[in-house]
Motif scaffolding. Structure first.
Motif, PDB file in Angstrom:
ATOM      1  N   ARG A   1      -6.632   5.297   1.237  1.00  0.00           N
ATOM      2  CA  ARG A   1      -6.592   3.834   1.324  1.00  0.00           C
ATOM      3  C   ARG A   1      -7.281   3.338   2.593  1.00  0.00           C
ATOM      4  O   ARG A   1      -7.128   2.198   2.969  1.00  0.00           O
TER       5      ARG A   1
ATOM      6  N   GLU B   1     -17.345   3.009  -0.077  1.00  0.00           N
ATOM      7  CA  GLU B   1     -16.250   2.832  -1.029  1.00  0.00           C
ATOM      8  C   GLU B   1     -15.091   3.741  -0.660  1.00  0.00           C
ATOM      9  O   GLU B   1     -15.291   4.860  -0.206  1.00  0.00           O
TER      10      GLU B   1
ATOM     11  N   ALA C   1      -9.389   4.143  -3.217  1.00  0.00           N
ATOM     12  CA  ALA C   1      -8.608   3.041  -3.779  1.00  0.00           C
ATOM     13  C   ALA C   1      -9.514   2.046  -4.510  1.00  0.00           C
ATOM     14  O   ALA C   1      -9.150   1.517  -5.553  1.00  0.00           O
ATOM     15  N   ASP C   2     -10.726   1.804  -3.963  1.00  0.00           N
ATOM     16  CA  ASP C   2     -11.676   0.909  -4.629  1.00  0.00           C
ATOM     17  C   ASP C   2     -12.063   1.460  -5.993  1.00  0.00           C
ATOM     18  O   ASP C   2     -12.155   0.727  -6.975  1.00  0.00           O
TER      19      ASP C   2
ATOM     20  N   ASN D   1      -8.786   1.779  -8.456  1.00  0.00           N
ATOM     21  CA  ASN D   1      -8.344   0.456  -8.868  1.00  0.00           C
ATOM     22  C   ASN D   1      -7.020   0.507  -9.629  1.00  0.00           C
ATOM     23  O   ASN D   1      -6.866  -0.090 -10.693  1.00  0.00           O
ATOM     24  N   ASP D   2      -6.049   1.232  -9.079  1.00  0.00           N
ATOM     25  CA  ASP D   2      -4.707   1.342  -9.667  1.00  0.00           C
ATOM     26  C   ASP D   2      -4.704   1.889 -11.089  1.00  0.00           C
ATOM     27  O   ASP D   2      -3.865   1.500 -11.905  1.00  0.00           O
ATOM     28  N   ALA D   3      -5.631   2.771 -11.420  1.00  0.00           N
ATOM     29  CA  ALA D   3      -5.697   3.345 -12.768  1.00  0.00           C
ATOM     30  C   ALA D   3      -5.001   4.698 -12.832  1.00  0.00           C
ATOM     31  O   ALA D   3      -5.457   5.618 -13.497  1.00  0.00           O
TER      32      ALA D   3
ATOM     33  N   LYS E   1     -12.381   6.355 -14.726  1.00  0.00           N
ATOM     34  CA  LYS E   1     -12.397   6.469 -13.266  1.00  0.00           C
ATOM     35  C   LYS E   1     -12.933   7.824 -12.823  1.00  0.00           C
ATOM     36  O   LYS E   1     -13.509   7.951 -11.761  1.00  0.00           O
TER      37      LYS E   1
ATOM     38  N   ARG F   1     -16.614   7.715 -12.330  1.00  0.00           N
ATOM     39  CA  ARG F   1     -17.058   7.009 -11.129  1.00  0.00           C
ATOM     40  C   ARG F   1     -17.052   7.932  -9.941  1.00  0.00           C
ATOM     41  O   ARG F   1     -17.752   7.796  -9.007  1.00  0.00           O
TER      42      ARG F   1
END
Length: 156
Positions: free
Chosen positions: A40, A97, A100-101, A104-106, A153, A156
């Motif tokens: 984070r 980045e 956490a970016d 994204n809470d996935a 995710k 990414r």
């Protein structure tokens, strides 16, 4: 006796160190913030930093073109320094980045204990030692511990 060749096929030139005292060793920044919650952490480079550094980066590419014997004012190269600078910022955007970016809470709570596999993810990156791009395919597999990550995710 044949001269030693560099990785580009040209003769390797030995250069003496610059005169004066040796530069101090750069203090390496810790990768994890002191609070221990590294994923984070704050961004090392913001989008505003990118905007401010773009002219200087473009000027550096102009210098590179000149050093290669090109004319940066030639019609085909007029916008090349700017394009190369924005491309380099794109290739290195991962440095700005945080996990956490990207996540994204996935992260989802699931009672799932079988391996999760995602295959054939297109990947591109930049060799930080030579600044040469490379591309390929990546396969990811992990054993969830009562939590799974959204599959998009992983790519990414």
């Amino acid at each position: 006796m044949e001269a030693a060749r560099g990785c580009n096929g040209y003769g390797r030139q030995e250069r003496p160190p610059p005169p004066g005292p040796a530069p101090p060793a750069a203090a390496e920044k810790p990768r994890v913030p002191p609070d221990g919650d590294g994923w984070r952490g704050e961004r090392p480079r913001s989008e505003e930093d990118n905007e401010l550094s773009l002219p200087g980066l473009a000027a550096a590419y102009t210098s590179i073109l000149r050093a290669l014997g090109e004319d940066p004012q030639r019609q085909g190269l007029l916008k090349t320094p700017w394009r190369a600078a924005t491309a380099m910022q794109f290739f290195t955007k991962g440095y700005q980045e945080t996990i956490a970016d990207v996540l994204n809470d996935a992260i989802f709570d699931e009672d799932h204990d079988e391996m999760v596999i995602v295959k054939d993810i297109d990947m591109f990156s930049l060799c930080e030692h030579h600044l040469v791009p490379f591309v390929g395919k990546v396969h990811i597999g992990y054993l969830p511990n009562k939590q799974v990550l959204g599959l998009s995710k992983l790519a990414r």
